[in-house]
Motif scaffolding. Sequence first.
Motif, short mmCIF file in Angstrom:
data_model
loop_
_atom_site.label_atom_id
_atom_site.label_comp_id
_atom_site.label_asym_id
_atom_site.label_seq_id
_atom_site.Cartn_x
_atom_site.Cartn_y
_atom_site.Cartn_z
N PHE A 298 8.49 -2.63 -5.43
CA PHE A 298 7.06 -2.57 -5.64
C PHE A 298 6.60 -1.13 -5.47
CE2 PHE A 298 7.70 -6.78 -3.43
CZ PHE A 298 7.72 -7.52 -4.61
N GLY A 299 5.93 -0.58 -6.48
CA GLY A 299 5.50 0.82 -6.42
C GLY A 299 4.02 1.03 -6.60
N LYS A 300 3.28 -0.02 -6.96
CA LYS A 300 1.84 0.10 -7.18
C LYS A 300 1.07 -0.53 -6.05
CE LYS A 300 2.17 0.00 -12.25
NZ LYS A 300 1.75 -0.69 -13.50
N ASN A 301 -0.08 0.06 -5.75
CA ASN A 301 -0.96 -0.53 -4.75
C ASN A 301 -1.40 -1.92 -5.20
OD1 ASN A 301 -1.48 1.28 -2.46
ND2 ASN A 301 -2.22 2.71 -4.00
N THR A 302 -1.21 -2.88 -4.33
CA THR A 302 -1.69 -4.25 -4.60
C THR A 302 -2.49 -4.68 -3.37
OG1 THR A 302 0.43 -5.10 -3.77
CG2 THR A 302 0.18 -4.90 -6.15
N PRO A 303 -3.79 -4.31 -3.32
CA PRO A 303 -4.59 -4.58 -2.12
C PRO A 303 -4.85 -6.05 -1.87
CG PRO A 303 -5.96 -3.69 -3.87
CD PRO A 303 -4.54 -3.56 -4.34
N ARG B 122 0.85 -1.19 0.00
CA ARG B 122 0.00 0.00 0.00
C ARG B 122 0.88 1.23 0.00
NH1 ARG B 122 -3.28 0.24 5.16
NH2 ARG B 122 -1.30 1.00 6.02
N THR B 123 0.57 2.19 -0.89
CA THR B 123 1.26 3.47 -0.94
C THR B 123 0.30 4.51 -1.49
OG1 THR B 123 3.20 4.65 -1.80
CG2 THR B 123 2.16 3.03 -3.25
N ASP B 124 0.56 5.78 -1.17
CA ASP B 124 -0.29 6.83 -1.74
C ASP B 124 0.25 7.33 -3.08
OD1 ASP B 124 1.85 8.48 -1.11
OD2 ASP B 124 0.81 9.61 0.45
N GLY B 125 1.40 6.82 -3.51
CA GLY B 125 1.94 7.17 -4.81
C GLY B 125 2.48 8.58 -4.90
N SER B 126 2.86 9.19 -3.77
CA SER B 126 3.37 10.56 -3.78
C SER B 126 4.57 10.70 -4.70
CB SER B 126 3.78 10.97 -2.36
OG SER B 126 2.68 10.93 -1.49
#
Length: 321
Positions: A226-231, A172-176
């Motif tokens: 890993f840079g994309k949200n993978t819920p 999980r990341t906000d992608g800032s």
Amino acid sequence: MNRIFTALMVAAGLGTTALPASGQKTVNIAFGDFDRWTVREIKESGVIGGNVRYLYEIAPGDTIKGDTPYRRNPKSPWRTSNVMAKVSGITKCSATVFPERRGDGFCARLDTKMETVKVLGIVNISVLASGSIFFGEMLEPIKDTKNPLAKLNHGVPFTDRPTALVLDYKFRTDGSANRIKATGFSSQKTVPGQDYADVILLLQKRWEDADGNVYAQRVGTANERFGKNTPEWIDGHAIPVLYGDITGNPAFRPQMGLVPDERAYWCRNSKGRMVPIHETGWAPEGERPTHMILQMSSSYDGAYVGTVGNSLWVDNVKLQY
């Protein structure tokens, strides 16, 4: 697998599982299912509230009370970034790694967060801490924020040649677009570039000279960010281990190169001193390692840099052959 390595894995309680579809097999890394944890119960200093904090280590189930420095359990190769610090006589804990329920067992959750200590006239510190689990030791108590890599004894003895690191994960990341750098005693800075979770496995052939300096050739390399949200969980994700000089391999990325001395991992030499590991070059094809470095982090760019709110979940860490 060679017989010596297999015997060590069995002695450590590791099992082997065949994968019929591919003919490959995986070897469970000790405590890599994250179902067993040691809990440390520590009361912080009264001047910062005297709260009881809980720090978790990947080790046989146990509870340790008091502000005693933790030494890695000999049955487990793992250490976490959870740490007790004593700065200016003040006991403070940082917790960035936690067990979390998954099905009938547990997984490990790694968080990037800000740790703050403020005592008027004594100390005013804000440190960005990323969650990390790794093979090796943390030298407690932490007394300052200088040269953080020198406080980690990285790696464990290892002599085999796996084809991949296998794990379950989600992220999980906000992608800032930018990150934060907060070292504790200077103002926070903005660091350009998105944050990533990082998984890295290095196989090294190490040796030591008469003065206690430690050198290494790089035998094998596995890395993924890993840079994309993978819920949802990605199960059985394999990260290939590449051998020899991989600079011409299409899979090569800059972060997979030899580690420069200014970012060197550290280890304890035969004289008991902490020293940097100087990577001198790529090992010849077919060379066997002497040590494995394995680290998983919720932020990629080392100590004090990251995006608050990042979380990496990992489970079922294995080696594939």
